[in-house]
Write a protein that holds these residues in place. Structure first.
Motif, PDB file in Angstrom:
ATOM      1  N   LEU A   7       8.665   9.986  -1.700  1.00 48.70           N
ATOM      2  CA  LEU A   7       8.532  10.837  -3.100  1.00 48.70           C
ATOM      3  C   LEU A   7       7.795  11.944  -2.777  1.00 48.70           C
ATOM      4  O   LEU A   7       6.729  12.048  -2.043  1.00 48.70           O
ATOM      5  CB  LEU A   7       7.688  10.027  -4.239  1.00 48.70           C
ATOM      6  N   VAL A   8       8.289  13.046  -3.386  1.00 46.20           N
ATOM      7  CA  VAL A   8       7.683  14.411  -3.591  1.00 46.20           C
ATOM      8  C   VAL A   8       7.280  14.754  -5.045  1.00 46.20           C
ATOM      9  O   VAL A   8       8.181  14.720  -5.833  1.00 46.20           O
ATOM     10  CB  VAL A   8       8.534  15.404  -2.946  1.00 46.20           C
ATOM     11  N   TRP A   9       6.004  14.858  -5.288  1.00 41.20           N
ATOM     12  CA  TRP A   9       5.683  15.347  -6.709  1.00 41.20           C
ATOM     13  C   TRP A   9       5.148  16.752  -6.586  1.00 41.20           C
ATOM     14  O   TRP A   9       4.585  17.085  -5.692  1.00 41.20           O
ATOM     15  CB  TRP A   9       4.196  14.416  -7.084  1.00 41.20           C
ATOM     16  N   ASN A  10       5.513  17.543  -7.648  1.00 37.71           N
ATOM     17  CA  ASN A  10       4.999  18.741  -7.915  1.00 37.71           C
ATOM     18  C   ASN A  10       4.033  18.700  -9.340  1.00 37.71           C
ATOM     19  O   ASN A  10       4.569  18.626 -10.171  1.00 37.71           O
ATOM     20  CB  ASN A  10       6.229  19.818  -8.313  1.00 37.71           C
ATOM     21  N   GLY A  11       2.807  18.627  -8.784  1.00 39.89           N
ATOM     22  CA  GLY A  11       2.110  18.385 -10.153  1.00 39.89           C
ATOM     23  C   GLY A  11       2.214  16.873 -10.379  1.00 39.89           C
ATOM     24  O   GLY A  11       2.047  15.876  -9.725  1.00 39.89           O
ATOM     25  N   ASP A  12       2.814  16.940 -11.734  1.00 41.91           N
ATOM     26  CA  ASP A  12       2.703  15.277 -12.290  1.00 41.91           C
ATOM     27  C   ASP A  12       4.320  15.216 -12.314  1.00 41.91           C
ATOM     28  O   ASP A  12       4.631  14.256 -12.970  1.00 41.91           O
ATOM     29  CB  ASP A  12       2.359  14.959 -13.592  1.00 41.91           C
ATOM     30  N   ARG A  13       5.243  15.778 -11.902  1.00 38.70           N
ATOM     31  CA  ARG A  13       6.670  15.783 -11.978  1.00 38.70           C
ATOM     32  C   ARG A  13       7.215  15.369 -10.636  1.00 38.70           C
ATOM     33  O   ARG A  13       6.749  15.772  -9.698  1.00 38.70           O
ATOM     34  CB  ARG A  13       7.281  17.262 -12.228  1.00 38.70           C
ATOM     35  N   LEU A  14       7.983  14.447 -10.595  1.00 39.51           N
ATOM     36  CA  LEU A  14       8.586  13.935  -9.542  1.00 39.51           C
ATOM     37  C   LEU A  14      10.057  14.739  -9.375  1.00 39.51           C
ATOM     38  O   LEU A  14      10.653  15.021  -9.973  1.00 39.51           O
ATOM     39  CB  LEU A  14       9.131  12.397  -9.834  1.00 39.51           C
ATOM     40  N   MET A  30       0.879  -1.142  -0.061  1.00 37.76           N
ATOM     41  CA  MET A  30       0.135  -0.084   0.022  1.00 37.76           C
ATOM     42  C   MET A  30       0.718   1.130  -0.138  1.00 37.76           C
ATOM     43  O   MET A  30       1.912   1.347   0.927  1.00 37.76           O
ATOM     44  CB  MET A  30      -1.054  -0.053   1.078  1.00 37.76           C
ATOM     45  N   ASN A  31       0.736   2.135  -0.853  1.00 35.98           N
ATOM     46  CA  ASN A  31       0.967   3.672  -0.827  1.00 35.98           C
ATOM     47  C   ASN A  31       0.358   4.799  -0.238  1.00 35.98           C
ATOM     48  O   ASN A  31      -0.825   4.577  -0.379  1.00 35.98           O
ATOM     49  CB  ASN A  31       1.601   4.006  -2.257  1.00 35.98           C
ATOM     50  N   THR A  32       0.964   5.746   0.229  1.00 33.89           N
ATOM     51  CA  THR A  32       0.315   6.799   0.849  1.00 33.89           C
ATOM     52  C   THR A  32       0.646   8.030   0.336  1.00 33.89           C
ATOM     53  O   THR A  32       1.798   8.449  -0.251  1.00 33.89           O
ATOM     54  CB  THR A  32       0.745   7.002   2.371  1.00 33.89           C
ATOM     55  N   ILE A  33      -0.349   8.886  -0.042  1.00 33.73           N
ATOM     56  CA  ILE A  33      -0.051  10.164  -0.977  1.00 33.73           C
ATOM     57  C   ILE A  33      -0.953  10.973   0.054  1.00 33.73           C
ATOM     58  O   ILE A  33      -2.246  11.147   0.202  1.00 33.73           O
ATOM     59  CB  ILE A  33      -0.734  10.094  -2.386  1.00 33.73           C
ATOM     60  N   VAL A  34      -0.358  12.359   0.155  1.00 35.46           N
ATOM     61  CA  VAL A  34      -0.938  13.228   1.123  1.00 35.46           C
ATOM     62  C   VAL A  34      -0.750  14.666   0.398  1.00 35.46           C
ATOM     63  O   VAL A  34       0.428  14.994   0.293  1.00 35.46           O
ATOM     64  CB  VAL A  34      -0.679  13.319   2.494  1.00 35.46           C
ATOM     65  N   SER A  35      -1.589  15.410   0.509  1.00 39.41           N
ATOM     66  CA  SER A  35      -1.112  16.782   0.062  1.00 39.41           C
ATOM     67  C   SER A  35      -0.544  17.832   1.067  1.00 39.41           C
ATOM     68  O   SER A  35      -1.175  17.621   2.392  1.00 39.41           O
ATOM     69  CB  SER A  35      -2.359  17.477  -0.692  1.00 39.41           C
ATOM     70  N   ILE A  36       0.255  18.752   0.912  1.00 41.32           N
ATOM     71  CA  ILE A  36       0.922  19.359   1.907  1.00 41.32           C
ATOM     72  C   ILE A  36      -0.200  20.446   2.420  1.00 41.32           C
ATOM     73  O   ILE A  36      -0.391  20.533   3.539  1.00 41.32           O
ATOM     74  CB  ILE A  36       2.032  19.858   1.410  1.00 41.32           C
ATOM     75  N   ASP A  37      -0.685  21.039   1.466  1.00 41.33           N
ATOM     76  CA  ASP A  37      -1.791  22.151   1.903  1.00 41.33           C
ATOM     77  C   ASP A  37      -2.434  22.319   0.437  1.00 41.33           C
ATOM     78  O   ASP A  37      -2.167  21.892  -0.694  1.00 41.33           O
ATOM     79  CB  ASP A  37      -1.202  23.365   2.460  1.00 41.33           C
ATOM     80  N   ALA A  38      -3.782  23.147   0.671  1.00 42.01           N
ATOM     81  CA  ALA A  38      -4.572  23.249  -0.557  1.00 42.01           C
ATOM     82  C   ALA A  38      -3.841  24.229  -1.714  1.00 42.01           C
ATOM     83  O   ALA A  38      -4.397  23.874  -2.847  1.00 42.01           O
ATOM     84  CB  ALA A  38      -6.023  23.945  -0.065  1.00 42.01           C
ATOM     85  N   SER A  39      -2.973  25.039  -0.993  1.00 43.84           N
ATOM     86  CA  SER A  39      -2.463  25.981  -2.196  1.00 43.84           C
ATOM     87  C   SER A  39      -1.167  25.497  -2.734  1.00 43.84           C
ATOM     88  O   SER A  39      -0.664  26.054  -3.649  1.00 43.84           O
ATOM     89  CB  SER A  39      -2.136  27.270  -1.471  1.00 43.84           C
ATOM     90  N   SER A  40      -0.681  24.427  -2.457  1.00 39.62           N
ATOM     91  CA  SER A  40       0.556  23.808  -2.891  1.00 39.62           C
ATOM     92  C   SER A  40       0.250  22.520  -3.848  1.00 39.62           C
ATOM     93  O   SER A  40      -0.762  21.897  -3.654  1.00 39.62           O
ATOM     94  CB  SER A  40       1.566  23.199  -1.956  1.00 39.62           C
ATOM     95  N   ALA A  41       1.097  22.427  -4.733  1.00 39.11           N
ATOM     96  CA  ALA A  41       0.910  21.616  -6.035  1.00 39.11           C
ATOM     97  C   ALA A  41       1.815  20.191  -5.677  1.00 39.11           C
ATOM     98  O   ALA A  41       1.836  19.185  -6.043  1.00 39.11           O
ATOM     99  CB  ALA A  41       1.644  21.904  -7.529  1.00 39.11           C
ATOM    100  N   GLU A  42       2.440  20.185  -4.441  1.00 36.79           N
ATOM    101  CA  GLU A  42       3.338  19.212  -3.889  1.00 36.79           C
ATOM    102  C   GLU A  42       2.520  18.203  -3.174  1.00 36.79           C
ATOM    103  O   GLU A  42       1.677  18.534  -2.288  1.00 36.79           O
ATOM    104  CB  GLU A  42       4.367  19.814  -3.087  1.00 36.79           C
ATOM    105  N   ARG A  43       2.796  16.996  -3.532  1.00 35.74           N
ATOM    106  CA  ARG A  43       2.207  15.753  -3.135  1.00 35.74           C
ATOM    107  C   ARG A  43       3.295  14.991  -2.369  1.00 35.74           C
ATOM    108  O   ARG A  43       4.146  14.698  -3.033  1.00 35.74           O
ATOM    109  CB  ARG A  43       1.267  15.043  -3.840  1.00 35.74           C
ATOM    110  N   LEU A  44       2.865  14.234  -1.461  1.00 38.19           N
ATOM    111  CA  LEU A  44       3.853  12.997  -0.799  1.00 38.19           C
ATOM    112  C   LEU A  44       3.357  11.657  -1.143  1.00 38.19           C
ATOM    113  O   LEU A  44       2.147  11.616  -1.010  1.00 38.19           O
ATOM    114  CB  LEU A  44       3.946  13.698   0.561  1.00 38.19           C
ATOM    115  N   GLU A  45       4.357  10.920  -1.211  1.00 36.97           N
ATOM    116  CA  GLU A  45       4.120   9.600  -1.180  1.00 36.97           C
ATOM    117  C   GLU A  45       5.152   8.789  -0.750  1.00 36.97           C
ATOM    118  O   GLU A  45       6.461   9.107  -0.832  1.00 36.97           O
ATOM    119  CB  GLU A  45       3.852   9.194  -2.959  1.00 36.97           C
ATOM    120  N   VAL A  46       4.757   7.513  -0.172  1.00 40.75           N
ATOM    121  CA  VAL A  46       5.582   6.628   0.444  1.00 40.75           C
ATOM    122  C   VAL A  46       5.270   5.221  -0.349  1.00 40.75           C
ATOM    123  O   VAL A  46       4.263   4.635  -0.372  1.00 40.75           O
ATOM    124  CB  VAL A  46       5.452   6.048   1.979  1.00 40.75           C
ATOM    125  N   VAL A  47       6.452   4.845  -1.110  1.00 38.00           N
ATOM    126  CA  VAL A  47       6.395   3.396  -2.003  1.00 38.00           C
ATOM    127  C   VAL A  47       6.603   2.481  -1.001  1.00 38.00           C
ATOM    128  O   VAL A  47       7.610   2.383  -0.363  1.00 38.00           O
ATOM    129  CB  VAL A  47       7.284   3.228  -3.095  1.00 38.00           C
TER     130      VAL A  47
END
Length: 376
Positions: free
Chosen positions: A68-75, A1-18
Motif C-alpha cells: 500500500l502507498v498512503w498519501n497522508g490519510d488517503r490510499l 505484522m505490517n510494515t510502514i516506512v516513510s519515504i522521506d521527511a518532506s513527503s507525505a507518502e508512506r508505505l505499508e505491506v499488509v
C-alpha cells in the motif's frame, strides 16, 4: 505484522505491506474508495481479494504481501500480492491468482513512481518466496509502470515466455439477430438442431436470473456439473469442490458490486447449462460456464453462449470477453484475441535453479521445433 516506512521527511507518502487478515479487513473502505476512483476491474477489488483469502482451503500454506502507498490519510496505490506454494517452490503472485483473469495494481494519478518502486522493494525485502511470477498482464496494465527493466529497487522482473490469450467477441452488429445471421450456416444449423433436441424433453427457456432469486441452488447445480466435467477430463479445481465456500464468496462479491449476471438454459424447468458472468466497462465477461453432460447431444453450453452473446448485443454492450482459458468454443466465436503477458524474477538460489531449468526446457523445445539436432 505490517510494515510502514516513510519515504522521506518532506513527503507525505508512506508505505505499508499488509500481511494479516485483520489489517486486510481494516483497509476495506480505503481500498474500495481507490478501486472506485480508478474504475478498476473486480479482480482488483477488496471484495474479490478478501473473498478469496477468507475462504481459500490452504491458507496456512500462503501469506499475504499486499503493498500500500498512503498519501497522508488517503490510499493512493495497491499492489495486491500473496505467496503460494507449487511444486516445492514459493511463488510471489497476484492475490487470488487462481481466480483472477487480469492481474494488475491500483494507482491514483497523484501517486509517485518512487513510492511504487519503494513498496515493491519492501515486498521483495520481506522475502518468504523463491520466485516472483506475475501473469495475465493486459497490454495497458498499470503494473507495467513498476515492472520495467530499468527499475533498480527490489527484484528485477523480466518478460517470461508464458503467455495466455483472452478471446473476445466484438463487431458492428446492430442486434443479436444480426450477429446470429453473421455466423456460418453450419453454426446456425447446429444451434437450431440443439434447441430441437432439447425440446424433445421439454420446454426450453433461456433467461437471466432475477436479482432476488436464491443463488445457492444455482451455484450447487453449477458446481456439481463442473465436478462431473473435471472427473471426465481428469482435472481438479478447488473452486468447485463440494462444501467449499470460495465460489459462493466470489459470486457474492460480484453481486454486492452490482455486476453479477447469471444466465441459465432450462429444459422442462431443469438447468442444463449455467454461466456466471459479470458486466464492467460495457463488457460482458464470462467467468464460469458449464452444462449437463446428459444433454451433450444438444450442446446446451454452446446454445447458452450464443444466447448470452445475442443478449449482450441487444442490451447495448460493446463486447463479450471470454476471459482466460483455451476452450475451443472461445476461438470458435471470437473476433479478436489479446495476448496476456507475464514477468518473472528470482529471489533465492532455489528460485534461480528453477528458472534456469525452465529456460533449458524452453531451449530444447525450440530446437526440436525447428528440427535441429543439438550438438553433443
Amino acid at each position: 505484522m505490517n510494515t510502514i516506512v516513510s519515504i522521506d521527511a518532506s513527503s507525505a507518502e508512506r508505505l505499508e505491506v499488509v500481511r494479516s487478515a485483520e489489517r486486510l479487513a481494516a483497509v476495506e473502505a480505503d481500498w474500495m474508495h481507490l478501486w472506485h476512483r480508478t474504475d478498476a476491474l473486480i479482480f482488483q477489488s477488496h471484495a474479490w481479494v478478501s473473498a478469496w483469502w477468507n475462504t481459500v482451503a490452504d491458507r496456512d500454506q500462503r501469506a499475504l504481501r499486499i503493498g500500500l502507498v498512503w498519501n497522508g490519510d488517503r490510499l493512493v496505490a495497491i499492489v495486491p500480492l500473496a505467496i503460494g506454494k507449487r511444486k516445492g517452490l514459493r511463488f510471489l503472485e497476484w492475490a487470488a491468482n487462481s481466480y483472477t483473469d487480469y492481474g494488475d495494481i491500483l494507482i491514483a494519478p497523484e501517486c509517485s513512481l518512487s513510492a511504487l518502486q519503494g513498496v515493491w522493494a519492501q515486498i521483495c525485502d520481506a522475502g518468504g518466496f523463491d520466485l516472483a511470477f506475475l501473469n495475465r498482464l493486459l497490454p495497458g496494465a498499470a503494473a507495467r509502470k513498476i515492472f520495467t527493466p530499468d527499475v533498480s529497487r527490489g527484484i528485477r522482473l523480466r518478460p517470461n515466455h508464458r503467455e495466455e490469450v483472452s478471446y473476445r467477441v466484438a463487431g458492428p452488429w446492430k442486434s443479436g439477430a444480426a450477429w446470429f445471421e453473421d455466423q456460418s450456416k453450419k453454426t446456425r444449423q447446429n444451434y437450431r438442431r440443439g434447441i430441437k433436441a432439447l425440446e424433445e424433453t421439454g420446454k426450453v427457456k433461456f433467461r437471466l436470473l432475477a436479482p432476488d432469486e436464491p443463488l445457492q441452488p444455482v451455484l450447487e447445480r453449477l458446481a456439481a456439473l463442473k465436478r462431473r466435467w473435471l472427473v471426465q477430463h481428469t482435472r481438479e479445481s478447488q473452486l468447485f469442490e463440494e462444501g467449499t465456500p470460495v465460489l459462493a464468496a466470489l459470486v457474492d462479491a460480484l453481486a454486492r458490486a452490482g455486476l453479477l449476471h447469471i444466465f441459465v438454459l432450462e429444459c422442462d424447468g431443469v438447468m442444463v447449462a449455467v454461466s456466471i458472468n459479470f458486466v464492467q466497462h460495457q463488457v460482458m465477461m464470462a467467468f464460469v460456464t458449464t452444462f449437463d453432460p446428459d444433454f451433450s447431444r444438444a450442446s446446451p453450453g454452446i446454445i447458452l453462449i450464443m444466447d448470452y452473446i445475442q443478449w449482450s448485443i441487444d442490451h447495448g454492450l460493446g463486447m463479450v470477453d471470454f476471459l482466460c482459458g483455451a476452450e475451443s468454443f472461445k476461438n470458435k466465436f471470437a473476433t479478436q484475441g489479446v495476448i496476456l503477458q507475464s514477468v518473472l524474477g528470482t529471489r533465492t538460489a532455489q528460485g534461480q535453479l528453477a528458472f534456469l531449468a525452465d529456460r533449458m526446457r524452453q531451449t530444447v523445445r525450440h530446437v526440436r521445433g525447428r528440427g535441429v539436432v543439438p550438438t553433443p
